[in-house]
Design an enzyme around this catalytic site. Structure first.
Site, PDB file in Angstrom:
ATOM      1  N   GLU A   1       0.841  -1.214   0.000  1.00 38.57           N
ATOM      2  CA  GLU A   1       0.000   0.000   0.000  1.00 38.57           C
ATOM      3  C   GLU A   1       0.869   1.255   0.000  1.00 38.57           C
ATOM      4  O   GLU A   1       0.540   2.254  -0.646  1.00 38.57           O
ATOM      5  CB  GLU A   1      -0.952   0.010   1.197  1.00 38.57           C
TER       6      GLU A   1
ATOM      7  N   TRP B   1       1.898   1.781  -3.473  1.00 33.65           N
ATOM      8  CA  TRP B   1       0.834   2.417  -4.284  1.00 33.65           C
ATOM      9  C   TRP B   1       0.957   3.939  -4.172  1.00 33.65           C
ATOM     10  O   TRP B   1       0.742   4.681  -5.123  1.00 33.65           O
ATOM     11  CB  TRP B   1      -0.557   1.994  -3.801  1.00 33.65           C
TER      12      TRP B   1
ATOM     13  N   TRP C   1     -21.656  11.341 -19.607  1.00 34.08           N
ATOM     14  CA  TRP C   1     -22.113  11.220 -18.220  1.00 34.08           C
ATOM     15  C   TRP C   1     -23.543  11.738 -18.085  1.00 34.08           C
ATOM     16  O   TRP C   1     -23.942  12.641 -18.804  1.00 34.08           O
ATOM     17  CB  TRP C   1     -21.195  12.025 -17.287  1.00 34.08           C
TER      18      TRP C   1
ATOM     19  N   ASN D   1     -10.711   2.601   2.985  1.00 27.27           N
ATOM     20  CA  ASN D   1     -10.336   2.394   1.580  1.00 27.27           C
ATOM     21  C   ASN D   1     -11.330   1.536   0.805  1.00 27.27           C
ATOM     22  O   ASN D   1     -11.705   1.863  -0.323  1.00 27.27           O
ATOM     23  CB  ASN D   1      -8.947   1.760   1.502  1.00 27.27           C
TER      24      ASN D   1
ATOM     25  N   TRP E   1     -16.307  11.281 -12.871  1.00 23.11           N
ATOM     26  CA  TRP E   1     -15.449  11.012 -11.710  1.00 23.11           C
ATOM     27  C   TRP E   1     -14.880  12.295 -11.108  1.00 23.11           C
ATOM     28  O   TRP E   1     -14.578  12.357  -9.919  1.00 23.11           O
ATOM     29  CB  TRP E   1     -14.321  10.038 -12.076  1.00 23.11           C
TER      30      TRP E   1
ATOM     31  N   TRP F   1      -9.837   7.556  -7.924  1.00 21.86           N
ATOM     32  CA  TRP F   1     -11.066   7.851  -8.679  1.00 21.86           C
ATOM     33  C   TRP F   1     -10.994   7.290 -10.089  1.00 21.86           C
ATOM     34  O   TRP F   1     -11.957   6.705 -10.587  1.00 21.86           O
ATOM     35  CB  TRP F   1     -11.350   9.366  -8.693  1.00 21.86           C
TER      36      TRP F   1
HETATM   37  C1  LIG Z   1     -11.559   6.926  -4.656  1.00 18.66           C
HETATM   38  C2  LIG Z   1     -10.334   6.924  -3.760  1.00 18.66           C
HETATM   39  C3  LIG Z   1      -9.809   8.130  -3.310  1.00 18.66           C
HETATM   40  C4  LIG Z   1      -8.666   8.135  -2.481  1.00 18.66           C
HETATM   41  N1  LIG Z   1      -8.153   9.350  -2.071  1.00 18.66           N
HETATM   42  C5  LIG Z   1      -7.035   9.369  -1.299  1.00 18.66           C
HETATM   43  C6  LIG Z   1      -6.478  10.618  -0.868  1.00 18.66           C
HETATM   44  O1  LIG Z   1      -6.956  11.713  -1.209  1.00 18.66           O
HETATM   45  N2  LIG Z   1      -5.385  10.578  -0.057  1.00 18.66           N
HETATM   46  C7  LIG Z   1      -4.805   9.384   0.332  1.00 18.66           C
HETATM   47  O2  LIG Z   1      -3.814   9.421   1.080  1.00 18.66           O
HETATM   48  N3  LIG Z   1      -5.292   8.203  -0.089  1.00 18.66           N
HETATM   49  C8  LIG Z   1      -6.393   8.151  -0.869  1.00 18.66           C
HETATM   50  N4  LIG Z   1      -6.913   6.940  -1.264  1.00 18.66           N
HETATM   51  C9  LIG Z   1      -6.184   5.693  -0.912  1.00 18.66           C
HETATM   52  C10 LIG Z   1      -6.643   5.015   0.411  1.00 18.66           C
HETATM   53  O3  LIG Z   1      -8.037   4.878   0.426  1.00 18.66           O
HETATM   54  C11 LIG Z   1      -6.195   5.777   1.655  1.00 18.66           C
HETATM   55  O4  LIG Z   1      -4.818   6.053   1.593  1.00 18.66           O
HETATM   56  C12 LIG Z   1      -6.443   4.939   2.916  1.00 18.66           C
HETATM   57  O5  LIG Z   1      -7.812   4.613   3.041  1.00 18.66           O
HETATM   58  C13 LIG Z   1      -6.010   5.731   4.159  1.00 18.66           C
HETATM   59  O6  LIG Z   1      -6.262   4.979   5.320  1.00 18.66           O
HETATM   60  P1  LIG Z   1      -5.072   4.346   6.140  1.00 18.66           P
HETATM   61  O7  LIG Z   1      -4.041   5.369   6.467  1.00 18.66           O
HETATM   62  O8  LIG Z   1      -5.682   3.618   7.302  1.00 18.66           O
HETATM   63  O9  LIG Z   1      -4.470   3.326   5.086  1.00 18.66           O
HETATM   64  P2  LIG Z   1      -3.619   1.995   5.253  1.00 18.66           P
HETATM   65  O10 LIG Z   1      -4.409   0.903   4.656  1.00 18.66           O
HETATM   66  O11 LIG Z   1      -3.140   1.817   6.634  1.00 18.66           O
HETATM   67  O12 LIG Z   1      -2.402   2.247   4.269  1.00 18.66           O
HETATM   68  C14 LIG Z   1      -1.190   2.888   4.705  1.00 18.66           C
HETATM   69  C15 LIG Z   1      -0.878   4.052   3.807  1.00 18.66           C
HETATM   70  O13 LIG Z   1      -0.614   3.601   2.485  1.00 18.66           O
HETATM   71  C16 LIG Z   1      -1.100   4.563   1.550  1.00 18.66           C
HETATM   72  N5  LIG Z   1      -2.153   3.931   0.739  1.00 18.66           N
HETATM   73  C17 LIG Z   1      -3.001   2.939   1.097  1.00 18.66           C
HETATM   74  N6  LIG Z   1      -3.800   2.598   0.069  1.00 18.66           N
HETATM   75  C18 LIG Z   1      -3.463   3.417  -0.954  1.00 18.66           C
HETATM   76  C19 LIG Z   1      -3.935   3.567  -2.287  1.00 18.66           C
HETATM   77  N7  LIG Z   1      -4.909   2.791  -2.793  1.00 18.66           N
HETATM   78  N8  LIG Z   1      -3.386   4.531  -3.048  1.00 18.66           N
HETATM   79  C20 LIG Z   1      -2.392   5.323  -2.581  1.00 18.66           C
HETATM   80  N9  LIG Z   1      -1.898   5.215  -1.327  1.00 18.66           N
HETATM   81  C21 LIG Z   1      -2.428   4.276  -0.526  1.00 18.66           C
HETATM   82  C22 LIG Z   1      -1.680   5.719   2.356  1.00 18.66           C
HETATM   83  O14 LIG Z   1      -0.688   6.705   2.482  1.00 18.66           O
HETATM   84  C23 LIG Z   1      -1.998   5.051   3.673  1.00 18.66           C
HETATM   85  O15 LIG Z   1      -2.008   5.943   4.768  1.00 18.66           O
HETATM   86  C24 LIG Z   1      -8.049   6.907  -2.106  1.00 18.66           C
HETATM   87  C25 LIG Z   1      -8.597   5.690  -2.575  1.00 18.66           C
HETATM   88  C26 LIG Z   1      -9.725   5.700  -3.387  1.00 18.66           C
HETATM   89  C27 LIG Z   1     -10.286   4.373  -3.864  1.00 18.66           C
END
Ligand SMILES: Cc1cc2nc3c(=O)[nH]c(=O)nc-3n(C[C@H](O)[C@H](O)[C@H](O)COP(=O)(O)OP(=O)(O)OC[C@H]3O[C@@H](n4cnc5c(N)ncnc54)[C@H](O)[C@@H]3O)c2cc1C
Length: 338
Positions: free
Chosen positions: A163, A166, A194, A229, A247, A270
């Site tokens: 993650e 990512w 759309w 997420n 989107w 998105w």
């Molecule tokens: C539609 C959509 C919009 C999103 N918008 C954002 C946003 O604006 N900012 C954001 O930080 N993340 C975003 N995410 C990714 C992800 O949902 C969040 O990072 C995550 O939910 C944050 O919770 P956590 O810190 O507990 O994540 P954890 O699951 O604990 O992950 C640890 C860290 O890994 C990174 N990470 C995890 N998943 C992703 C991912 N899919 N893409 C990129 N980085 C990731 C984040 O920095 C996160 O804090 C988005 C995902 C989707 C599907």
């Protein structure tokens, strides 16, 4: 002057003009990598072009990782000759920058819970429990170090490391493909017609679609500035596929409400959901919000927390029928992509 690099299109333009202005005044400007492990062209394909698919990118990312990238940088030699700002009161305050210091926001802790991370691969998809790190806001504002977090990930959970990769991936994508901040990563998707029904959009924003998992997520977002997420994926898929709303409308709403909002990951998430992004879900994959609920919130714990009227007559009927909306979305995407 020194600064850490920011890869978003606006920030790059801003830093370029600051650089030009300082140069005119004979002041140096040096920018450094800080908030990612690998930046720009540090992880690219053998021919030097950027990756657009995550799996080979992450393989190369892991192959390139050495201790050098996770330890602290010795910054003293760069900072010891810096001059102090002569008039600190000339520095903008948080208020002047548009932040509201009086907000009583309930921030997630900065604590890295290693025990939680050890089980992360099993808990990360369950929105009713704290099964993810909740560190996104700290990563976003730099109050936690990505190097420290990657070091912890290496010794606790490979899924958690993925993650974090990512996050680097989307920073790299926004740097190399700045058009994706405002347009589809794959331009053909800009041809999709759309519906953009404003009433549907309002109901989605307010969490009143009649699909309880979607509504719970949207209300969590309104109340906490956070959304799990799995639920971000479900709500984004619902907006773009079931409601056929652009989107960018959803991206803008998330940008306004998420405390961890960050352009690269938000646009990436998105466009993944809309099918228009790099390494995105195929357009014909339409999440079924009911089966997502059965799988990830089977006893309605998360839903009942955020939608207390669920199960009563006060809860609305679904604003669209899943089967009909799914077929309409696939048809509309097909028409746009020919
Ligand atoms: C539609 C959509 C919009 C999103 N918008 C954002 C946003 O604006 N900012 C954001 O930080 N993340 C975003 N995410 C990714 C992800 O949902 C969040 O990072 C995550 O939910 C944050 O919770 P956590 O810190 O507990 O994540 P954890 O699951 O604990 O992950 C640890 C860290 O890994 C990174 N990470 C995890 N998943 C992703 C991912 N899919 N893409 C990129 N980085 C990731 C984040 O920095 C996160 O804090 C988005 C995902 C989707 C599907």
């Amino acid at each position: 002057m020194v600064a850490n690099r920011d890869y978003e299109p606006y920030a790059r333009q801003r830093d370029k003009s600051v650089y030009a202005q300082l140069q005119g005044e004979q002041i140096g400007f040096r920018a450094f990598k800080d908030h990612v492990i690998f930046e720009k062209n540090e992880v690219v394909k053998a021919d030097g072009t950027p990756y657009t698919v995550f799996t080979p990118y992450s393989k190369k990312w892991k192959a390139e990782l050495t201790d050098f990238y996770t330890k602290s940088y010795p910054v003293e030699r760069y900072t010891q000759n810096l001059r102090q700002v002569e008039n600190p009161s000339a520095i903008l305050t948080l208020n002047q920058m548009g932040f509201d210091e009086t907000q009583q926001v309930d921030f997630p802790s900065m604590n890295i819970d290693e025990e939680l991370l050890r089980h992360y691969d099993q808990t990360r998809d369950i929105p009713s429990i704290q099964g993810t790190s909740r560190l996104s806001i700290h990563l976003r504002f730099g109050t936690i170090s990505i190097r420290q977090l990657v070091t912890t990930a290496l010794s606790t959970n490979s899924k958690f490391l993925d993650e974090l990769i990512w996050r680097d991936f989307y920073q790299m994508i926004i740097y190399h493909f700045p058009h994706s901040a405002t347009g589809s990563f794959r331009p053909a998707y800009d041809r999709i017609r759309w519906e953009n029904n404003e009433e549907h959009f309002r109901l989605w924003c307010e969490g009143k679609t009649g699909y309880p998992l979607v509504d719970a997520g949207m209300r969590e977002l309104l109340a906490k500035g956070f959304m799990h997420n799995r639920i971000r994926m479900v709500t984004a898929s619902f907006l773009t596929k079931h409601l056929l709303i652009d989107w960018r409308w959803g991206e803008t709403w998330f940008a306004e409400k998420l405390l961890d909002y960050e352009l690269g990951s938000n646009v990436g998430g998105w466009q993944w959901a809309a099918g228009s992004g790099c390494d995105a879900a195929p357009y014909f994959r339409v999440f079924n919000p009911t089966s997502q609920q059965q799988k990830f919130d089977p006893d309605f714990t998360y839903i009942k927390k955020w939608v207390p009227e669920f199960g009563t007559t006060n809860y609305p009927e679904p604003i669209v029928d899943h089967a009909t909306a799914r077929l309409q979305a696939i048809q509309r995407y097909k028409e746009g992509l020919v």
